[in-house]
Design a protein around this motif. Structure first.
Motif, PDB file in Angstrom:
ATOM      1  N   GLN A 173      -8.505 -30.359  -9.501  1.00  0.00           N
ATOM      2  CA  GLN A 173      -8.759 -29.227  -8.617  1.00  0.00           C
ATOM      3  C   GLN A 173      -7.867 -29.342  -7.387  1.00  0.00           C
ATOM      4  N   LEU A 174      -7.029 -28.346  -7.199  1.00  0.00           N
ATOM      5  CA  LEU A 174      -6.103 -28.350  -6.077  1.00  0.00           C
ATOM      6  C   LEU A 174      -6.659 -27.511  -4.944  1.00  0.00           C
ATOM      7  N   ARG A 175      -6.298 -27.888  -3.724  1.00  0.00           N
ATOM      8  CA  ARG A 175      -6.645 -27.066  -2.566  1.00  0.00           C
ATOM      9  C   ARG A 175      -5.850 -25.763  -2.619  1.00  0.00           C
ATOM     10  N   PRO A 176      -6.270 -24.721  -1.907  1.00  0.00           N
ATOM     11  CA  PRO A 176      -5.630 -23.394  -2.027  1.00  0.00           C
ATOM     12  C   PRO A 176      -4.128 -23.404  -1.786  1.00  0.00           C
ATOM     13  N   LEU A 177      -3.679 -24.085  -0.713  1.00  0.00           N
ATOM     14  CA  LEU A 177      -2.250 -24.059  -0.409  1.00  0.00           C
ATOM     15  C   LEU A 177      -1.435 -24.804  -1.466  1.00  0.00           C
ATOM     16  N   PRO A 178      -1.803 -26.031  -1.851  1.00  0.00           N
ATOM     17  CA  PRO A 178      -1.063 -26.661  -2.945  1.00  0.00           C
ATOM     18  C   PRO A 178      -1.106 -25.870  -4.242  1.00  0.00           C
ATOM     19  N   ARG A 179      -2.253 -25.212  -4.495  1.00  0.00           N
ATOM     20  CA  ARG A 179      -2.348 -24.404  -5.713  1.00  0.00           C
ATOM     21  C   ARG A 179      -1.361 -23.240  -5.666  1.00  0.00           C
ATOM     22  N   LEU A 180      -1.227 -22.607  -4.491  1.00  0.00           N
ATOM     23  CA  LEU A 180      -0.282 -21.500  -4.339  1.00  0.00           C
ATOM     24  C   LEU A 180       1.152 -21.986  -4.499  1.00  0.00           C
ATOM     25  N   ILE A 181       1.466 -23.126  -3.866  1.00  0.00           N
ATOM     26  CA  ILE A 181       2.824 -23.666  -3.963  1.00  0.00           C
ATOM     27  C   ILE A 181       3.146 -24.024  -5.404  1.00  0.00           C
ATOM     28  N   PHE A 182       2.195 -24.657  -6.091  1.00  0.00           N
ATOM     29  CA  PHE A 182       2.431 -25.046  -7.469  1.00  0.00           C
ATOM     30  C   PHE A 182       2.567 -23.825  -8.376  1.00  0.00           C
ATOM     31  N   ALA A 183       1.774 -22.783  -8.112  1.00  0.00           N
ATOM     32  CA  ALA A 183       1.844 -21.562  -8.920  1.00  0.00           C
ATOM     33  C   ALA A 183       3.138 -20.799  -8.685  1.00  0.00           C
ATOM     34  N   SER A 184       3.827 -21.073  -7.567  1.00  0.00           N
ATOM     35  CA  SER A 184       5.073 -20.349  -7.274  1.00  0.00           C
ATOM     36  C   SER A 184       6.159 -20.653  -8.296  1.00  0.00           C
ATOM     37  N   ARG A 185       5.976 -21.695  -9.120  1.00  0.00           N
ATOM     38  CA  ARG A 185       6.968 -22.002 -10.153  1.00  0.00           C
ATOM     39  C   ARG A 185       7.099 -20.850 -11.144  1.00  0.00           C
ATOM     40  N   TRP A 186       6.059 -20.020 -11.263  1.00  0.00           N
ATOM     41  CA  TRP A 186       6.107 -18.895 -12.205  1.00  0.00           C
ATOM     42  C   TRP A 186       7.050 -17.796 -11.730  1.00  0.00           C
TER      43      TRP A 186
END
Length: 209
Positions: free
Chosen positions: A6-19
């Motif tokens: 489970q990632l925190r919101p900001l890391p989750r957003l940064i990681f999802a930016s790969r798409w």
């Protein structure tokens, strides 16, 4: 199977930016389709020229930049024209075939970038066990992909240089020299990339299960 962390919101957003890279790879797939069309267009023209179609021959000659023997004036100094090309000759055939090989090699380069880049930077394809899985994909990473791309670029540059040497009469000495130097620069760059990659410590192998 390990649970997803489970990632925190900001890391989750940064990681999802790969798409955001996905449209780039889809665009390369469209570029691949254009290369397929170009390949078949040149191949059809080559077959038609071999069968005696003069218009197809003219299109081939124009696309490869080939010129026949020069016709000079009475003083033998100024070029006033070129001998007409009546049929497909060995030089034109070789240049067209090298052009087709060039398209194939660039297409292979695109596949490496699309498949390897997506697998490395966007998302796993889960191709393990698939009969058509590329051999190099099982151990691909950013460094391996970089070396393979450099090697592919050298191959493409070699084809271009060979085409230039075959058609050397239509190029100046300055053009021949610069193309050779650029090819040598590509070669030295690839060797430097491969050497640097060998100096880097090997990544730890983690259990994928």
């Amino acid at each position: 199977m390990r649970p997803d962390p489970q990632l925190r919101p900001l890391p989750r957003l940064i990681f999802a930016s790969r798409w955001l890279q996905l449209p780039l790879y889809l665009g390369l797939i469209l570029a691949q389709a254009v290369y397929v069309f170009q390949f078949w267009t040149e191949l059809v023209h080559l077959i038609e020229a071999a069968l005696g179609d003069q218009h197809a021959l003219e299109l081939l000659v124009k696309s490869i930049g080939y010129k026949s023997a020069a016709i000079k004036d009475a003083a033998g100094v100024n070029v006033i024209g070129y001998e007409p090309i009546a049929k497909l000759n060995e030089t034109i055939l070789m240049l067209v075939v090298l052009g087709l090989i060039d398209v194939v090699m660039i297409s292979n380069l695109l596949i490496m970038v699309i498949v390897g880049g997506y697998e490395t930077f966007v998302s796993r394809m889960d191709l393990d066990g698939h009969p058509d899985q590329p051999e190099w994909l099982s151990h691909v990473n950013a460094s391996v992909l970089k070396v393979k791309l450099a090697t592919a670029i050298i191959g493409i540059s070699s084809i271009h240089l060979l085409k230039t040497f075959i058609n050397a009469d239509n190029y100046t000495e300055k053009t021949l020299m610069w193309q050779t130097l650029i090819h040598v620069a590509f070669l030295l760059s690839a060797m430097a990339i491969a050497y640097t990659d060998r100096l880097l410590p090997a990544p730890d192998k983690h259990d994928a299960h």
